[in-house]
Design a protein around this motif. Structure first.
Motif, short mmCIF file in Angstrom:
data_model
loop_
_atom_site.label_atom_id
_atom_site.label_comp_id
_atom_site.label_asym_id
_atom_site.label_seq_id
_atom_site.Cartn_x
_atom_site.Cartn_y
_atom_site.Cartn_z
N MET A 18 39.78 21.69 12.28
CA MET A 18 41.11 22.16 12.63
C MET A 18 40.98 23.10 13.81
SD MET A 18 43.92 24.32 10.43
CE MET A 18 43.72 23.25 9.03
N TYR A 19 41.82 22.90 14.81
CA TYR A 19 41.83 23.75 15.99
C TYR A 19 43.19 24.39 16.10
CZ TYR A 19 37.68 21.07 17.07
OH TYR A 19 36.45 20.48 17.01
N LEU A 20 43.23 25.69 16.32
CA LEU A 20 44.49 26.42 16.50
C LEU A 20 44.66 26.73 17.98
CD1 LEU A 20 44.29 28.91 13.50
CD2 LEU A 20 45.44 26.69 13.60
N VAL A 21 45.83 26.41 18.50
CA VAL A 21 46.12 26.59 19.92
C VAL A 21 47.46 27.30 20.04
CG1 VAL A 21 46.60 25.38 22.09
CG2 VAL A 21 44.84 24.51 20.53
N ARG A 22 47.51 28.28 20.90
CA ARG A 22 48.78 28.96 21.19
C ARG A 22 49.45 28.23 22.35
NH1 ARG A 22 51.29 33.11 24.20
NH2 ARG A 22 52.59 34.45 22.90
N HIS A 23 50.76 28.25 22.36
CA HIS A 23 51.51 27.60 23.43
C HIS A 23 51.22 28.25 24.78
CE1 HIS A 23 54.31 30.98 23.80
NE2 HIS A 23 54.33 31.00 22.47
N SER A 57 38.76 21.21 27.19
CA SER A 57 38.41 21.05 25.78
C SER A 57 37.96 19.65 25.44
CB SER A 57 39.60 21.44 24.91
OG SER A 57 39.96 22.77 25.15
N SER A 58 37.85 18.78 26.44
CA SER A 58 37.50 17.40 26.13
C SER A 58 36.17 17.29 25.40
CB SER A 58 37.51 16.54 27.39
OG SER A 58 36.53 16.98 28.29
N ASP A 59 35.21 18.16 25.69
CA ASP A 59 33.94 18.12 24.96
C ASP A 59 34.14 18.42 23.48
OD1 ASP A 59 32.25 17.37 26.95
OD2 ASP A 59 31.49 19.37 27.38
N ILE A 60 34.97 19.39 23.18
CA ILE A 60 35.23 19.74 21.78
C ILE A 60 36.06 18.65 21.12
CG2 ILE A 60 36.39 21.35 20.23
CD1 ILE A 60 35.69 23.55 22.28
N PHE A 61 37.12 18.20 21.80
CA PHE A 61 38.02 17.23 21.21
C PHE A 61 37.39 15.86 21.04
CE2 PHE A 61 41.81 19.72 23.08
CZ PHE A 61 41.81 20.56 21.99
N PHE A 62 36.54 15.44 21.96
CA PHE A 62 36.08 14.06 21.96
C PHE A 62 34.59 13.88 21.77
CE2 PHE A 62 39.88 14.04 24.77
CZ PHE A 62 40.71 13.40 23.86
N PHE A 81 41.23 12.11 16.60
CA PHE A 81 42.27 12.99 16.07
C PHE A 81 43.37 12.13 15.50
CE2 PHE A 81 40.03 16.19 18.20
CZ PHE A 81 40.48 17.41 17.75
N THR A 82 43.89 12.52 14.37
CA THR A 82 44.95 11.74 13.75
C THR A 82 46.32 12.35 13.96
OG1 THR A 82 44.57 12.89 11.67
CG2 THR A 82 43.44 10.78 11.99
N CYS A 83 46.39 13.65 14.18
CA CYS A 83 47.69 14.28 14.31
C CYS A 83 47.56 15.68 14.89
CB CYS A 83 48.37 14.37 12.94
SG CYS A 83 50.10 14.82 13.04
#
Length: 128
Positions: A18-23, A57-62, A81-83
């Motif tokens: 789970m990753y938390l991101v602020r707008h 963040s592509s390294d973390i995400f993918f 990622f599903t959602c």
């Protein structure tokens, strides 16, 4: 018996990331004002921040190198990622949708009672 059940079920444990991101930035943010639940869109800087987050963040995400799953058969496997869950406020939704587009998440028409869904971004007023 309970210990046996626990030990046998632990082998099928699902690892969830789970990753938390602020707008990104809004004009209110730029002026140092607190938004609360005022529905203020991202400004150009905020949109650029969301795009930069997606790019950096592509390294973390993918990249599976952050997934310590030693049973992975390929060192270049991709985490799917599903959602993305987001507040329904426009600044959060814009940020989430920019991330979803960068992840090539397909559009979904599903809806539920408390959420709206577009590009696999679950919008939920309860997250405000």
């Amino acid at each position: 018996n309970d210990e046996k059940a626990l030990s046998s079920s632990s082998s099928s444990t699902l690892l969830v990331h789970m990753y938390l991101v602020r707008h990104g930035e809004t004009e209110y943010n730029r002026l140092g004002l607190v938004l609360g639940q005022i529905d203020e869109p991202l400004n150009d800087v905020g949109r650029d921040q969301a795009k930069l987050l997606a790019a950096q963040s592509s390294d973390i995400f993918f990249n599976d190198k952050y997934n310590n799953n030693s049973s992975s058969s390929s060192s270049s496997s991709v985490r799917q990622f599903t959602c993305i869950y987001s507040s329904d406020l426009i600044r959060a939704r814009e940020t989430a949708e920019i991330l979803a587009m960068s992840m090539n998440m397909s559009n979904s028409k599903s809806q539920s009672r408390n959420t709206r869904n577009s590009n696999h971004v679950e919008l939920d007023a309860r997250i405000r």
